[in-house]
Structures are given as C-alpha cells and as structure tokens.
Design a protein around this motif. Structure first.
Motif, PDB file in Angstrom:
ATOM      1  N   ARG A  67       1.051  58.053   4.879  1.00  9.40           N
ATOM      2  CA  ARG A  67      -0.630  58.975   5.414  1.00  9.40           C
ATOM      3  C   ARG A  67      -0.643  57.476   6.286  1.00  9.40           C
ATOM      4  N   ILE A 127       1.497  57.654  10.059  1.00  5.39           N
ATOM      5  CA  ILE A 127       1.701  59.134  11.060  1.00  5.39           C
ATOM      6  C   ILE A 127       0.332  58.780  12.240  1.00  5.39           C
ATOM      7  N   ALA A 128      -0.804  58.609  10.731  1.00  3.98           N
ATOM      8  CA  ALA A 128      -2.006  59.001  11.691  1.00  3.98           C
ATOM      9  C   ALA A 128      -2.487  57.735  12.787  1.00  3.98           C
ATOM     10  N   VAL A 157      -2.704  62.978  13.400  1.00  2.00           N
ATOM     11  CA  VAL A 157      -1.026  63.226  13.240  1.00  2.00           C
ATOM     12  C   VAL A 157      -0.608  62.600  15.271  1.00  2.00           C
ATOM     13  N   TYR A 172       5.670  63.788  15.408  1.00  2.00           N
ATOM     14  CA  TYR A 172       5.462  65.245  15.483  1.00  2.00           C
ATOM     15  C   TYR A 172       6.759  66.051  16.645  1.00  2.00           C
ATOM     16  N   VAL A 231      -4.580  63.757   9.479  1.00  2.00           N
ATOM     17  CA  VAL A 231      -4.087  63.741   8.491  1.00  2.00           C
ATOM     18  C   VAL A 231      -4.773  63.110   6.946  1.00  2.00           C
TER      19      VAL A 231
END
Length: 732
Positions: A262, A265-266, A272, A277, A302
């Motif tokens: 988490r 990618i946050a 995100v 993505y 996220v």
C-alpha cells in the motif's frame, strides 16, 4: 514422381555414365546418394565448427570449453542424468552453464570491485533479478559538522509511515546499529557491518494477466471485488520497468518483480500513483465495452481492505494491492461489470497462466508417401472465428475433422457447459493461445445431469488440454479414449478457493475436509493412457474397473496434486472405503503431492515429495528413488529416500528427531498464494538437495535453485570489493 535420392553428386557425372547407369537399374545413383548423405553431414559439421568458435552462436556443450580458454571458473555442475529428455537436458545446461556469464567474463574482470557489477553478475549467473546494497552507509554514526554526509542513514522517523514501512527492505534508508553477525552466517544472517554487502534477489516471477473479469464477492457485498477471477486474495506484483521512472512521491518504480504494498503505490494525497496504474502497467480497471478507457487514476485511492471495512467516497474506488481487493461505494458497483488487468507472482511456469508455452499438434505419420494429414483450426475470441467455446465445439462436432485444434485467444471467462465427445480415430487439442489464460467456470446450472466438464471418446481417439484453468467443477473422462494429455492446466483443487475474511494464509488444518475432497479429475471406466505435465490438480479419482485387466496407465510429471487435507486421497479409487487403491499403474516424477496416494502399482517415483503418504498394493514391482515419503508408507523398494537416509543408524529419540527434522517445510501450502509449494528457507538440506542431481525434490526441481544459489555465491566471492563480506538476501 518424387524420389528419396540425393542427386547432387550424381548430377556431376557426364551424361554418358548416367545413361549407362540407367540401363542397369541405376545402382551407381543409389551408391552416390548414400555418399551424398555423408557429404551433407560433413558440411553441416564444418558449418557448426565455425559457429562454435563464438560464444554467441556455439552449441550449449561448447560453452564450458570456451570458458576454459579464458580461465573461466567453472560453477557447480553435477553430471547429466541418463533418463532426461533432450529438451530438459538443454534447459538444464542453460541454467548450470550460463552463456551470458562466460561471454561477459573479461568485461566483468575490468569492472571488478564495483557495486553496480554485482547486479549484472547475479542476473547472468542465476537468472534472478537482483540489486546490491552496501550496508556501511546505513550504520548509525556521529557525523562531523565539518564533513557532513547527507547520504548516510538518518535517525528513524517514527512518525513517517513510509520510512518505517521500508525498514529491512532494499529501499531502507534508516540508520542501524552495528551487527556483528556475518551476511553468510548459516545460523542467523546479519547485515549492518562496515564491510557487509547484501545482494537482494527475487525468485518469484511476475505474470501479467490481460483484460479479464474481476470476481464479485457477493457474500460481502455487491460493491466488493477481487482481482483474481477465483475470488481469492492474490497480492499484486509490479510489472518490471527497466527504465526506473520516477513516481509522484519521488521514488523510482522498481525494475524488479516486487510484491506491491500500500505504501508503494499510494501517492502523497492517498491516490494511486499513476506510474503503477494503466493498461500496460502493473494493474488497471475497466467497465463497459471492449473499447472503454480505464478508470481515471484520480478516482482510485489506496486503503486497507483486509476486513472490508473501508468507506469509499462517492465516485471513487479503493484498491488494496496486498490483498488484491477492490471496493466501491455502496450502490456504485459497475452495472456493466468490472474488468481488470494485473500481475501475480509464481515461482515458475506451471498451471494455466499467461506465459509462452511450446504449442504442437500430434499428427500420426502419413499412411502413404506424399500423403499429409490436414488439421482443422477453430479460433475462439473477439477476433476469432467464434465468440464462445461451445460454438467452436459445435462446429467441430458437425464437421467431424480427423485432426483439429480449438485455440482460445483471449483471457475470457466461459460460464457454459462443456462436453467433448470424440469419434473413433479423432484427435482434438483444446488449448489457450500463447500468453493467454482462459478460464472455464463450471456452474451449477443444470438440474437433470452433473455440470462437470465431460469428456468421452471412442477407440483410438486422442485429446489434449493445454493452458486451461477450470474452476467450479471437475473433469470427467470415460469411454474408450486412447490417450488424454493435460499440460500447463489448472484444475482448481477442491473446485473453488477458500474465501478469506482477513489477509494471510488460511491454516491448513482449518480447511473443511468435506469441501476439499471433491475430485478434479474423474476417470470412469476408461482405458485411456493419461499424461499430466506442468499442471496443478486436485484429487484424481478412478472408478472401479475390471481387476482382470491391466491397470490404467497414469503418468504425472512436474505437477502438483493437492487433496487439501492429509486425510484425503490425492490419487485413489472413487467411493473407496479404507485402504482400497485405484486400479492404476502410476509413474510420477518431479511432483509435489498433498494427500495420500492409493494405487495398485507404482511403476516409478523419482524426485517427488509425498507429503502425506503412499499405499501401494503391489509392492513387489516398481521403485521409489530420491523421494520424500513417510517411513511407515507402503511402497515398493526405496533407494536413497528421505527420511530413511537421515534415520539410518539412529535409535530411539534420535531417530524420531531425524524424522521430524527432515519433514518438508513450505512457504505456503494454500493454492492461490504466490509462494505456493515453494520450499522454505529453513527446510532440511536433505530435501533441498535431495534429488538425484542434487537439486530440490518436488515440483520445482527443474528450477535448480540450490545450484543457482551456490553458483551465485561462488561468483560473488570472486568479484566483490576487497575485504568485503557479501551475502544473499532472498526477498521472496
């Protein structure tokens, strides 16, 4: 008329001799044709000798000889096994004799001592993605105000969730106290010493699944989904990006197949990171038709969905990469369905998956000279001849070709009854296209008959299933089918994957035995010769057949048979009570078996792990060699099996301790987890190097991980900086 003669030498003769030879039935022509064959062989050998001068074009067996010319230090390479096929021997040679390492030896020597060299060296020697880290800058030390070193590890920022989340990882930037343990210690690995260098390696591979259907977890809510079409938690992996581009937080997107977290990618605002993505990135979400665009990245946040308690705002969705879950606001689930693309992790190419596979169609030799069998082809997919699998099967049944291939060229989910009936002499291959992973989901939709995938065949018929994932029900085979081949397929053990209410592995003892005993493959009164390769299956049940006939021939190689409970039969008789075995002659190699194997005869078992036991009726025939099997199992004669070898000469408690120590230990025994069937780091060396060629026992034997690890350590000691102490940190 075509002729089998090679006339290249015969045509050089003057015509008068050819005319005279024709008068006597052309004996000279036949003689020169034989000589021409040898001339061709000599010319091909001369051409090959020229190619063998160069490391880029030489044959695999020449690589160690070229290395010897430049003083290349030979790595670990046990002798070849006489029973292995040419394909397996070639794959084994490419792992144990890395051509890339030999080719770059001189270049590596010029760069000896540089840290960046270790990354390339690890990839060339072992084939694993790797990254070297020097631990000296991460040691806590008081700095001089006159010579500040901002690159050294700083004080732990306990209020910074991102910094705390990276402690102990390859991206760790926090200072640590000095560690006196060595990085290569066999007891407990140390890291933070002035002369320590750690090489982080990733053994799991990242596999990308193209646009496919997500799974709606309706028992939780219609707005809750999983990336996996099976409904299980599947942690997302990063799509390797060699460019090392920068994300919104300033950190580089890792060029390794890491498991996404988490915090990774946050972005700073909780959304995100767009570097992860997109359609050709780590994951993406769609709804609507095939031409629809992915969800805007600004609508994705996220959060932790391990307990499904997040509260997404209206117009947004929450993604949890560690569980592989998606959640919308209540009442805002996509009306036209949710489609996803993502990456999952696995140790090797096994089961139905989006990886390249060798595709071949079995066609018998021509009955007469010049006669060739035609193969009918049917393509299923959005750009193929048919949109549904049953439409292609119906066309094949109507046309009745002798040889046919039905290829599924999409990652679609087929929720339809599938029944295949072959006539006498027919041959059919139902396969997935390369890098496609179609799913056949068999539902309880018929009331008047079972919903399993039904296969029947007349005499001399053959069927191949290649690259398919079957869930919801099992596969039943009956009739006079001559040969059934199952390769690179997944028949989900227990028909479905157990649901989880929280992240992590479900304990194996908690699995309900009534749900896990459902067979994946049912062989009902058939004489088919069954071959299973590179596949994952649940229990295999064989119905009672005439005991006067020869046992059914079953061969399993490089596969997993998972009965999901130690009490269930992995291979056994259908509806059997007690210790009754299936009327089967089993040949099994390089497999991991969970559950009890109950068969009539065990022709050969080698390099396997029988985790829960074997019961063989005919013990006077067959052999079990280089396998793990319980000492109390009823088997044919054993040769260098475990724990028998470890217990030899032991008495009393020492014997019991040896038996417990040598039991296999896995990183995960739950189907669907990334490290499924992977041997753990604390597994006994008798298992890790217990195969006949000193590789590991079980389904991942052909990865040769012990040899690759030893080769990597050997090469690192040769190229690390002076006085440095290097160790390997296995990430997964």
């Amino acid at each position: 008329m075509s002729t089998p003669f090679d006339d290249r030498l015969y045509n050089l003769l003057p015509s008068v001799y050819r005319q005279r030879d024709a008068d006597f039935g052309q004996p000279l022509r036949a003689l020169l044709a034989v000589i021409a064959e040898q001339v061709d062989a000599v010319e091909q050998d001369i051409a090959a000798l020229y190619d063998n001068w160069f490391i880029e074009t030489c044959a695999d067996w020449v690589v160690p000889y070229l290395g010897d010319l430049i003083g290349y230090r030979t790595l670990n390479a046990p002798g070849a096994q006489t029973s292995e096929s040419p394909q397996r021997a070639a794959a084994r040679g490419r792992i144990l004799f890395p051509r890339r390492d030999v080719a770059n030896t001189l270049r590596y020597r010029r760069r000896k001592g540089s840290l960046a060299l270790l990354d390339e060296l690890a990839a060339a020697v072992s084939g694993w993605p790797a990254h070297a880290v020097e631990f000296a800058p991460l040691i806590a030390a008081t700095q001089s105000l006159d010579h500040l070193r901002p690159g050294r590890g700083g004080t732990a920022a306990v209020r910074g969730a991102r910094a705390m989340d990276h402690i102990g990882l390859v991206s760790d930037e926090t200072a640590h106290l000095v560690d006196l343990r060595r990085p290569q210690s066999r007891f407990r690995q140390g890291r933070y010493a002035p002369a320590s260098v750690g090489l982080f390696v990733w053994r799991l591979k990242s596999y990308g699944v193209g646009r496919t259907e997500a799974y709606c977890v309706e028992e939780v809510g219609p707005h809750c989904y999983t990336f996996s079409v099976l409904g299980n938690d599947a942690p997302l992996f990063a799509a390797p990006d060699a460019s090392g581009t920068q994300g919104t937080s300033g950190a580089s997107v890792p060029p390794w197949p890491v498991m996404l977290r988490r915090a990774d990618i946050a972005g700073d605002d909780g959304h995100v990171d767009p570097r992860y993505y997109g359609e050709h990135r780590s994951f993406a979400l769609w709804t609507g038709g095939e031409s629809a665009a992915p969800f805007p990245v600004g609508t994705l946040r996220v959060a932790d969905l391990s307990d499904w308690r997040a509260a997404p705002a209206r117009g947004t969705a929450v993604v949890d990469p560690e569980c592989g879950r998606i959640m919308f606001a209540p009442g805002e689930a996509p009306e036209r369905g949710l489609f996803v693309s993502y990456h999952y992790g696995s140790p090797a190419d096994i089961g139905g998956g989006p990886y390249p596979r060798p595709l071949a169609v079995w066609v018998p030799p021509p009955a007469a000279e010049g006669e060739h069998a035609e193969v009918a082809r049917y393509t299923v997919g959005s750009e193929g001849d048919f949109r549904k699998l049953h439409e292609a099967l119906h066309a094949w049944h109507e046309e009745k070709p002798r040889f046919a291939v039905i290829e599924i060229a999409a990652n679609d989910v087929f929720t339809e009854p599938v029944r295949i009936a072959l006539e006498e002499g027919q041959s059919l291959e139902v396969r997935a296209a390369n890098r496609a992973r179609p799913v056949i989901r068999l539902l309880d939709i018929q009331t008047h008959r079972p919903d399993y995938l039904a296969i029947s065949g007349a005499a001399k018929s053959r069927l191949v299933l290649d690259g398919l994932l079957v869930t919801g029900r099992g596969v039943q085979v009956k009739g006079e089918l001559a040969h059934l081949t199952i390769r690179h397929c997944t028949f989900v053990p227990g028909w479905e994957v157990e649901r989880q209410t929280a992240a992590g592995n479900t304990p194996r003892a908690a699995l309900p035995s009534t749900a896990s005993s459902a067979p994946s493959l049912m062989l009902v009164r058939t004489r088919a010769r069954v071959t299973i390769e590179h596949s994952i299956l649940g229990p295999i049940h064989v119905s009672s057949s005439d005991p006067e006939q020869e046992p059914l021939q079953l061969a399993i190689r490089d596969s997993v048979i998972d009965a999901r409970s130690a009490r269930n039969a992995a291979v056994g008789a259908a509806g059997a009570e007690g210790d009754e075995g299936a009327h089967v002659a089993l040949t099994i190699a390089r497999c991991t078996v969970f559950g009890i194997v109950r068969v009539n005869a065990l022709t050969l078992a080698e390099n396997c792990i029988f985790n829960d036991g074997i019961a063989v009726e005919r013990r006077h025939t067959g052999c079990v060699r280089f396998c793990y099997v319980s000492p109390r199992a009823r088997t044919p004669r054993r040769y260098r099996c475990q724990p028998d070898s470890a217990m030899a000469g032991q008495q009393g408690t020492a014997r019991e301790a040896a038996e417990q120590r040598v039991r296999p230990v896995f990183n995960s025994m739950r189907f669907g987890s990334p490290a499924y069937c992977q041997l753990a780091g604390n597994c006994a060396p008798e298992i890790v190097r217990g195969a006949d060629d000193e590789s590991e026992m079980g389904v991942f034997h052909d990865l040769y991980e012990p040899q690759r690890m030893e080769n990597l350590l050997t090469r690192l000691e040769e190229y690390v900086p002076a006085d440095a102490d290097v160790g390997i940190v296995v990430v997964n």
